[in-house]
Design a protein around this motif. Structure first.
Motif, PDB file in Angstrom:
ATOM      1  N   ALA A  14       1.360  -1.063   0.011  1.00 51.02           N
ATOM      2  CA  ALA A  14       0.227   0.176   0.041  1.00 51.02           C
ATOM      3  C   ALA A  14       0.933   1.114   0.128  1.00 51.02           C
ATOM      4  CB  ALA A  14      -0.774   0.137   1.058  1.00 51.02           C
ATOM      5  N   LEU A  15       1.958   1.524   0.838  1.00 57.13           N
ATOM      6  CA  LEU A  15       2.843   2.350   0.920  1.00 57.13           C
ATOM      7  C   LEU A  15       3.393   2.490  -0.799  1.00 57.13           C
ATOM      8  CD1 LEU A  15       4.871   1.870   4.301  1.00 57.13           C
ATOM      9  CD2 LEU A  15       3.241   4.392   3.303  1.00 57.13           C
ATOM     10  N   LEU A  16       4.262   1.235  -0.982  1.00 54.56           N
ATOM     11  CA  LEU A  16       4.575   1.423  -2.192  1.00 54.56           C
ATOM     12  C   LEU A  16       3.533   2.050  -3.818  1.00 54.56           C
ATOM     13  CD1 LEU A  16       7.281   0.402  -4.303  1.00 54.56           C
ATOM     14  CD2 LEU A  16       5.959  -1.698  -4.689  1.00 54.56           C
ATOM     15  N   LEU A  44       9.936   2.199   4.756  1.00 52.78           N
ATOM     16  CA  LEU A  44       9.836   2.911   3.755  1.00 52.78           C
ATOM     17  C   LEU A  44      11.786   2.635   3.626  1.00 52.78           C
ATOM     18  CD1 LEU A  44       9.397   6.933   4.388  1.00 52.78           C
ATOM     19  CD2 LEU A  44       7.925   4.990   2.506  1.00 52.78           C
ATOM     20  N   GLU A  45      12.188   2.080   5.449  1.00 49.23           N
ATOM     21  CA  GLU A  45      13.638   2.237   4.427  1.00 49.23           C
ATOM     22  C   GLU A  45      14.120   0.685   4.164  1.00 49.23           C
ATOM     23  OE1 GLU A  45      14.887   1.812   9.167  1.00 49.23           O
ATOM     24  OE2 GLU A  45      15.240   3.596   8.755  1.00 49.23           O
ATOM     25  N   SER A  50      14.435  -3.122  -1.731  1.00 52.20           N
ATOM     26  CA  SER A  50      13.106  -3.340  -2.259  1.00 52.20           C
ATOM     27  C   SER A  50      13.583  -2.529  -3.664  1.00 52.20           C
ATOM     28  CB  SER A  50      12.314  -3.831  -1.617  1.00 52.20           C
ATOM     29  OG  SER A  50      11.404  -3.060  -1.471  1.00 52.20           O
ATOM     30  N   ALA A  51      13.596  -0.977  -3.543  1.00 52.41           N
ATOM     31  CA  ALA A  51      12.858  -1.029  -4.807  1.00 52.41           C
ATOM     32  C   ALA A  51      14.745   0.046  -5.428  1.00 52.41           C
ATOM     33  CB  ALA A  51      12.581   0.563  -4.654  1.00 52.41           C
ATOM     34  N   ARG A  52      15.259  -0.641  -5.047  1.00 53.59           N
ATOM     35  CA  ARG A  52      16.803  -0.181  -5.419  1.00 53.59           C
ATOM     36  C   ARG A  52      16.983  -2.103  -6.261  1.00 53.59           C
ATOM     37  NH1 ARG A  52      20.972  -0.430  -1.284  1.00 53.59           N
ATOM     38  NH2 ARG A  52      19.302   1.584  -0.837  1.00 53.59           N
ATOM     39  N   ALA A  53      16.530  -2.880  -5.897  1.00 53.04           N
ATOM     40  CA  ALA A  53      16.218  -4.239  -6.504  1.00 53.04           C
ATOM     41  C   ALA A  53      16.024  -3.968  -7.706  1.00 53.04           C
ATOM     42  CB  ALA A  53      16.251  -5.494  -4.878  1.00 53.04           C
ATOM     43  N   ARG A  54      14.736  -4.355  -7.687  1.00 49.85           N
ATOM     44  CA  ARG A  54      13.715  -3.593  -8.603  1.00 49.85           C
ATOM     45  C   ARG A  54      14.120  -2.878  -9.561  1.00 49.85           C
ATOM     46  NH1 ARG A  54       9.718  -3.874  -5.178  1.00 49.85           N
ATOM     47  NH2 ARG A  54       9.362  -1.489  -6.199  1.00 49.85           N
ATOM     48  N   GLY A  55      15.458  -1.561  -9.368  1.00 47.72           N
ATOM     49  CA  GLY A  55      16.109  -1.020 -10.473  1.00 47.72           C
ATOM     50  C   GLY A  55      15.097   0.553 -10.062  1.00 47.72           C
ATOM     51  N   ALA A  56      14.452   0.566  -9.533  1.00 47.42           N
ATOM     52  CA  ALA A  56      13.739   2.120  -8.997  1.00 47.42           C
ATOM     53  C   ALA A  56      14.394   2.603  -7.698  1.00 47.42           C
ATOM     54  CB  ALA A  56      12.340   2.120  -8.703  1.00 47.42           C
ATOM     55  N   ARG A  57      13.710   3.784  -7.583  1.00 48.47           N
ATOM     56  CA  ARG A  57      14.892   3.858  -6.203  1.00 48.47           C
ATOM     57  C   ARG A  57      13.645   5.304  -5.263  1.00 48.47           C
ATOM     58  NH1 ARG A  57      18.703   8.816  -6.334  1.00 48.47           N
ATOM     59  NH2 ARG A  57      16.675  10.478  -7.664  1.00 48.47           N
ATOM     60  N   LEU A  58      14.083   5.114  -3.758  1.00 46.01           N
ATOM     61  CA  LEU A  58      12.865   5.933  -3.043  1.00 46.01           C
ATOM     62  C   LEU A  58      13.477   6.833  -3.091  1.00 46.01           C
ATOM     63  CD1 LEU A  58      10.404   6.167  -1.134  1.00 46.01           C
ATOM     64  CD2 LEU A  58      12.615   5.732   0.591  1.00 46.01           C
ATOM     65  N   PHE A  97       8.540  11.682   0.098  1.00 44.73           N
ATOM     66  CA  PHE A  97       8.947  10.507  -0.061  1.00 44.73           C
ATOM     67  C   PHE A  97       8.023   9.847  -1.687  1.00 44.73           C
ATOM     68  CE2 PHE A  97       9.867  10.255   4.090  1.00 44.73           C
ATOM     69  CZ  PHE A  97      10.540  10.520   3.810  1.00 44.73           C
ATOM     70  N   ARG A  98       8.557  10.100  -2.771  1.00 44.38           N
ATOM     71  CA  ARG A  98       7.921   9.311  -3.761  1.00 44.38           C
ATOM     72  C   ARG A  98       9.331   8.063  -4.207  1.00 44.38           C
ATOM     73  NH1 ARG A  98      10.750  11.190  -8.339  1.00 44.38           N
ATOM     74  NH2 ARG A  98      11.975  13.388  -7.947  1.00 44.38           N
ATOM     75  N   ILE A  99       8.365   7.429  -5.020  1.00 43.00           N
ATOM     76  CA  ILE A  99       8.554   6.888  -6.095  1.00 43.00           C
ATOM     77  C   ILE A  99       9.604   6.962  -7.582  1.00 43.00           C
ATOM     78  CG2 ILE A  99       9.156   3.971  -7.055  1.00 43.00           C
ATOM     79  CD1 ILE A  99       8.960   4.055  -4.416  1.00 43.00           C
TER      80      ILE A  99
END
Length: 100
Positions: A14-16, A44-45, A50-58, A97-99
């Motif tokens: 839901a946060l994502l 968020l931490e 996990s976002a970095r592992a998918r190629g995105a970033r917080l 914060f955002r993705i």
């Protein structure tokens, strides 16, 4: 505080989803997702990794002192700072914060 509506997704999912819609403060995210604000930073931490592992970033828009304008650009911690290191004011805006 009212009870959060029942949901089929996890708090982190839901946060994502919320972060994909735009920048939010931890307080806004807690309302959006229905979890306590103090739990948002720890989620968020984990989402950052996990976002970095998918190629995105917080992406964190840094907090800013409302008295002198100091920007906390080099801050690594995701929580809101308590005081400005320059003028010692406690009027510091929360990070957003955002993705990205």
């Amino acid at each position: 505080m009212s009870a959060a509506p029942p949901r089929s997704e996890t708090a982190r999912q839901a946060l994502l989803d919320a972060l994909a819609r735009g920048p939010f403060t931890a307080h806004e995210l807690s309302r959006e997702v229905g979890i306590p604000e103090r739990d948002v930073v720890s989620h968020l931490e984990h989402l950052e990794k996990s976002a970095r592992a998918r190629g995105a970033r917080l992406v964190m828009e840094p907090p800013v002192c409302e008295e002198c304008g100091f920007s906390f650009k080099k801050r690594d911690r995701l929580g809101r700072p308590s005081r400005c290191p320059v003028c010692r004011s406690g009027r510091v805006s929360p990070p957003r914060f955002r993705i990205g």
